[in-house]
Scaffold this motif. Structure first.
Motif, PDB file in Angstrom:
ATOM      1  N   LEU A  24      -4.960  19.464 -38.706  1.00 22.55           N
ATOM      2  CA  LEU A  24      -4.936  19.547 -40.160  1.00 22.55           C
ATOM      3  C   LEU A  24      -3.632  19.005 -40.737  1.00 22.55           C
ATOM      4  CD1 LEU A  24      -6.331  23.167 -40.689  1.00 22.55           C
ATOM      5  CD2 LEU A  24      -7.576  21.032 -40.211  1.00 22.55           C
ATOM      6  N   CYS A  25      -3.722  18.442 -41.929  1.00 23.64           N
ATOM      7  CA  CYS A  25      -2.553  18.059 -42.715  1.00 23.64           C
ATOM      8  C   CYS A  25      -2.329  19.165 -43.732  1.00 23.64           C
ATOM      9  CB  CYS A  25      -2.793  16.724 -43.411  1.00 23.64           C
ATOM     10  SG  CYS A  25      -1.459  16.275 -44.534  1.00 23.64           S
ATOM     11  N   LEU A  26      -1.315  19.970 -43.523  1.00 24.65           N
ATOM     12  CA  LEU A  26      -1.078  21.148 -44.355  1.00 24.65           C
ATOM     13  C   LEU A  26       0.033  20.979 -45.372  1.00 24.65           C
ATOM     14  CD1 LEU A  26      -1.274  23.875 -41.571  1.00 24.65           C
ATOM     15  CD2 LEU A  26      -3.094  23.076 -43.097  1.00 24.65           C
ATOM     16  N   TYR A  27       0.889  19.996 -45.178  1.00 31.57           N
ATOM     17  CA  TYR A  27       2.051  19.848 -46.050  1.00 31.57           C
ATOM     18  C   TYR A  27       2.529  18.411 -45.989  1.00 31.57           C
ATOM     19  CZ  TYR A  27       4.375  20.187 -41.556  1.00 31.57           C
ATOM     20  OH  TYR A  27       4.740  19.972 -40.253  1.00 31.57           O
ATOM     21  N   LEU A  28       3.282  18.031 -47.002  1.00 30.93           N
ATOM     22  CA  LEU A  28       3.848  16.692 -47.039  1.00 30.93           C
ATOM     23  C   LEU A  28       4.993  16.613 -46.033  1.00 30.93           C
ATOM     24  CD1 LEU A  28       3.845  13.947 -48.543  1.00 30.93           C
ATOM     25  CD2 LEU A  28       5.597  14.920 -50.035  1.00 30.93           C
ATOM     26  N   PRO A  29       4.881  15.700 -45.075  1.00 31.78           N
ATOM     27  CA  PRO A  29       5.988  15.530 -44.128  1.00 31.78           C
ATOM     28  C   PRO A  29       7.086  14.676 -44.763  1.00 31.78           C
ATOM     29  CG  PRO A  29       4.254  13.978 -43.617  1.00 31.78           C
ATOM     30  CD  PRO A  29       3.761  14.820 -44.782  1.00 31.78           C
ATOM     31  N   VAL A  30       8.105  14.382 -44.006  1.00 31.37           N
ATOM     32  CA  VAL A  30       9.154  13.486 -44.478  1.00 31.37           C
ATOM     33  C   VAL A  30       8.526  12.109 -44.689  1.00 31.37           C
ATOM     34  CG1 VAL A  30      11.324  12.354 -43.869  1.00 31.37           C
ATOM     35  CG2 VAL A  30      10.948  14.745 -43.247  1.00 31.37           C
ATOM     36  N   VAL A  31       8.720  11.545 -45.863  1.00 30.09           N
ATOM     37  CA  VAL A  31       8.265  10.186 -46.147  1.00 30.09           C
ATOM     38  C   VAL A  31       9.517   9.372 -46.428  1.00 30.09           C
ATOM     39  CG1 VAL A  31       6.781   8.714 -47.569  1.00 30.09           C
ATOM     40  CG2 VAL A  31       6.111  11.085 -47.109  1.00 30.09           C
ATOM     41  N   VAL A  87      11.358  14.762 -48.946  1.00 27.44           N
ATOM     42  CA  VAL A  87      11.705  15.737 -47.925  1.00 27.44           C
ATOM     43  C   VAL A  87      10.450  16.529 -47.579  1.00 27.44           C
ATOM     44  CG1 VAL A  87      13.126  17.767 -47.452  1.00 27.44           C
ATOM     45  CG2 VAL A  87      14.060  15.881 -48.771  1.00 27.44           C
ATOM     46  N   SER A  88      10.308  16.910 -46.351  1.00 25.58           N
ATOM     47  CA  SER A  88       9.144  17.666 -45.916  1.00 25.58           C
ATOM     48  C   SER A  88       9.023  18.979 -46.687  1.00 25.58           C
ATOM     49  CB  SER A  88       9.254  17.974 -44.426  1.00 25.58           C
ATOM     50  OG  SER A  88       8.193  18.798 -44.006  1.00 25.58           O
ATOM     51  N   GLU A  89       7.774  19.352 -46.996  1.00 29.75           N
ATOM     52  CA  GLU A  89       7.535  20.633 -47.663  1.00 29.75           C
ATOM     53  C   GLU A  89       7.755  21.801 -46.712  1.00 29.75           C
ATOM     54  OE1 GLU A  89       4.302  19.569 -51.061  1.00 29.75           O
ATOM     55  OE2 GLU A  89       3.551  19.715 -49.025  1.00 29.75           O
ATOM     56  N   TRP A  90       7.676  21.553 -45.410  1.00 30.00           N
ATOM     57  CA  TRP A  90       7.974  22.598 -44.432  1.00 30.00           C
ATOM     58  C   TRP A  90       9.335  22.308 -43.829  1.00 30.00           C
ATOM     59  CZ3 TRP A  90       9.393  23.489 -39.428  1.00 30.00           C
ATOM     60  CH2 TRP A  90       9.319  24.820 -39.016  1.00 30.00           C
ATOM     61  N   VAL A 118      -1.567  14.379 -50.820  1.00 31.67           N
ATOM     62  CA  VAL A 118      -1.156  12.992 -50.990  1.00 31.67           C
ATOM     63  C   VAL A 118      -2.058  12.124 -50.131  1.00 31.67           C
ATOM     64  CG1 VAL A 118       0.761  11.366 -50.618  1.00 31.67           C
ATOM     65  CG2 VAL A 118       1.231  13.665 -51.440  1.00 31.67           C
ATOM     66  N   GLU A 119      -2.387  10.946 -50.622  1.00 28.79           N
ATOM     67  CA  GLU A 119      -3.219  10.034 -49.834  1.00 28.79           C
ATOM     68  C   GLU A 119      -2.555   9.750 -48.498  1.00 28.79           C
ATOM     69  OE1 GLU A 119      -6.304   8.957 -50.520  1.00 28.79           O
ATOM     70  OE2 GLU A 119      -6.179  10.284 -52.269  1.00 28.79           O
ATOM     71  N   HIS A 120      -3.348   9.660 -47.450  1.00 28.37           N
ATOM     72  CA  HIS A 120      -2.786   9.537 -46.105  1.00 28.37           C
ATOM     73  C   HIS A 120      -2.189   8.200 -45.787  1.00 28.37           C
ATOM     74  CE1 HIS A 120      -3.382  13.208 -43.606  1.00 28.37           C
ATOM     75  NE2 HIS A 120      -3.689  13.577 -44.818  1.00 28.37           N
ATOM     76  N   ASN A 121      -2.506   7.135 -46.516  1.00 26.80           N
ATOM     77  CA  ASN A 121      -1.826   5.873 -46.215  1.00 26.80           C
ATOM     78  C   ASN A 121      -0.331   5.993 -46.506  1.00 26.80           C
ATOM     79  OD1 ASN A 121      -2.052   5.985 -48.993  1.00 26.80           O
ATOM     80  ND2 ASN A 121      -2.870   3.913 -49.220  1.00 26.80           N
ATOM     81  N   GLU A 135       2.713   6.052 -43.240  1.00 26.74           N
ATOM     82  CA  GLU A 135       3.919   5.216 -43.223  1.00 26.74           C
ATOM     83  C   GLU A 135       5.138   6.005 -42.752  1.00 26.74           C
ATOM     84  OE1 GLU A 135       4.315   3.787 -47.176  1.00 26.74           O
ATOM     85  OE2 GLU A 135       2.544   2.509 -47.043  1.00 26.74           O
ATOM     86  N   SER A 136       5.045   7.346 -42.817  1.00 25.53           N
ATOM     87  CA  SER A 136       6.189   8.172 -42.421  1.00 25.53           C
ATOM     88  C   SER A 136       6.319   8.278 -40.912  1.00 25.53           C
ATOM     89  CB  SER A 136       6.074   9.563 -43.024  1.00 25.53           C
ATOM     90  OG  SER A 136       5.051  10.288 -42.380  1.00 25.53           O
ATOM     91  N   GLY A 137       5.309   7.799 -40.186  1.00 21.40           N
ATOM     92  CA  GLY A 137       5.378   7.837 -38.733  1.00 21.40           C
ATOM     93  C   GLY A 137       4.862   9.101 -38.126  1.00 21.40           C
ATOM     94  N   ARG A 138       4.189   9.931 -38.897  1.00 26.70           N
ATOM     95  CA  ARG A 138       3.677  11.185 -38.353  1.00 26.70           C
ATOM     96  C   ARG A 138       2.363  10.965 -37.694  1.00 26.70           C
ATOM     97  NH1 ARG A 138       3.195  16.950 -41.109  1.00 26.70           N
ATOM     98  NH2 ARG A 138       2.358  17.983 -39.325  1.00 26.70           N
TER      99      ARG A 138
END
Length: 163
Positions: A102-109, A115-118, A153-156, A160-163
């Motif tokens: 699952l994608c639960l939070y915005l990672p570092v972009v 900044v990551s939400e977690w 947030v859209e996954h494209n 790009e963040s490398g996650r």
């Protein structure tokens, strides 16, 4: 003498170690909790049920120091429940744990200076577990309606963040 602002921030909100994550999960989240990988990883496995009338989901949450936590739904098979539709807000699972990540939070972009939400100053029991339950609530609504109301947030952008 000037002090590095990031050092001061760490004093205000210290990083939460694997042992502390383990103890919080053990105390507040029914399920199995283990520490593995030479005390660098904590893993919780248990059942989440977003609402009393919802189905039960077998979920694994794994957190390794210096890496973002991951959440995988092992059972039921979310892809089967989606009946061929593309599930919003999931990642390609490369964890070695069978299931849907699952994608639960915005990672570092990095490209967007986000900044990551977690953060490692947060307890998994207070963030990732409830966020997973909320994600599953929105997933159930999406399965029945075809509409994703869980935000995100859209996954494209995320990819790009490398996650």
């Amino acid at each position: 003498m000037a002090t590095d602002p990031s050092f001061l921030k760490r004093l205000e909100q210290p990083l939460i170690g694997i042992r502390e994550q383990y103890l919080a999960l053990k105390r507040f989240c029914p399920g199995t909790v283990v520490i593995v990988d030479n005390d660098k990883t904590v893993q919780w496995e248990g059942t989440l049920q977003p609402m009393p009338f919802s189905r039960e989901y077998q979920v694994v949450i794994r957190y390794t120091l210096s890496h973002p936590p991951v959440c995988i739904v092992k059972d039921p098979d979310l892809l089967a429940l989606a009946e061929g539709r593309k599930i919003p807000h999931i990642y390609q699972n490369q964890t070695g744990i069978r299931g849907t990540q699952l994608c639960l939070y915005l990672p570092v972009v990095k490209q967007k200076n986000k900044v990551s939400e977690w953060q490692p100053t947060m307890f998994l029991a207070n963030t990732i577990l409830p966020w997973a339950s909320i994600w599953l609530f929105y997933f159930e609504f999406w399965v029945s309606s075809g509409e994703w109301n869980g935000g995100g947030v859209e996954h494209n952008v995320i990819e790009e963040s490398g996650r």
